[in-house]
Design an enzyme around this catalytic site. Structure first.
Site, PDB file in Angstrom:
ATOM      1  CG  HIS A   9      -2.821  35.273 -16.901  1.00 18.96           C
ATOM      2  ND1 HIS A   9      -1.649  34.930 -17.545  1.00 18.96           N
ATOM      3  CD2 HIS A   9      -3.496  34.123 -16.712  1.00 18.96           C
ATOM      4  CE1 HIS A   9      -1.609  33.623 -17.730  1.00 18.96           C
ATOM      5  NE2 HIS A   9      -2.731  33.107 -17.236  1.00 18.96           N
ATOM      6  CD  GLU A  79      -6.988  28.062 -16.600  1.00 23.72           C
ATOM      7  OE1 GLU A  79      -8.226  27.879 -16.660  1.00 23.72           O
ATOM      8  OE2 GLU A  79      -6.332  28.545 -17.536  1.00 23.72           O
TER       9      GLU A  79
END
Length: 186
Positions: A9, A79
């Site tokens: 990202h 994550e």
């Protein structure tokens, strides 16, 4: 073998400051938006038969700004859960635990290395079983590195050798019959 593109990202306030960000759902900074939009010139959604994203806003927004509006959220791409270390930097952790590295030390209140490996191995298997020529995953710094290590069947402790920039594109594939890194941090 399917080629797997990994996209970290774009920048967030915490990735910029070095704070560990797993479950905290931050949006992109203006620079992170620029990084994500810049991916449009590098990636064509029509080239990918499987498009997956982490459930976190920063990954989904990166996918969308890169032109990938038709993606599937895969919880396994989230994550690494940092537990008690959420929101603090490695430097702050090392003040309490000298020599601490995510790759070699426990994550109090968070995921174990085994849990992260098992989760991301499921993504690898899903991609390999997909039968598509190219797949792409929008994810995070540590999760993407663990995914790459699972792809290569390399010990997770080697993750420290694969730094990953925000907005970066990596390509995993094969060299002859062996899983390989085709491109890293592009």
């Amino acid at each position: 073998m399917t080629e797997l593109y990994l996209v970290r990202h774009g920048e967030t306030e915490w990735s910029k400051s070095g704070q560990h960000t797993s479950v905290t759902d931050l949006d992109l900074t203006p620079h992170g938006v620029e990084e994500a939009e810049a991916l449009r010139s590098k990636l064509d959604p029509a080239d990918f038969g499987l498009v997956l994203s982490s459930p976190r806003l920063r990954a989904r927004r990166t996918a969308e700004l890169a032109g990938f509006t038709d993606y599937e959220v895969d919880e396994n791409l989230a994550e690494w859960s940092y537990g008690d270390y959420e929101g603090i930097t490695s430097k702050q952790i090392r003040e309490q635990v000298p020599g601490w590295r995510i790759w070699t030390h426990p994550m109090p209140g968070g995921e174990t290395k085994t849990q992260v490996i098992n989760r991301l191995t499921q993504v690898v298997q899903r991609v390999r079983d997909s039968g598509v020529e190219r797949a792409i995953c929008f994810s995070h710094g540590h999760a993407s590195r663990v995914l790459a290590l699972c792809w290569l069947d390399i010990d997770i402790a080697r993750g420290q050798s694969f730094p990953l920039n925000t907005g970066a594109v990596c390509v995993l594939g094969q060299e002859k019959e062996s899983p390989a890194i085709i491109r890293w941090n592009a």
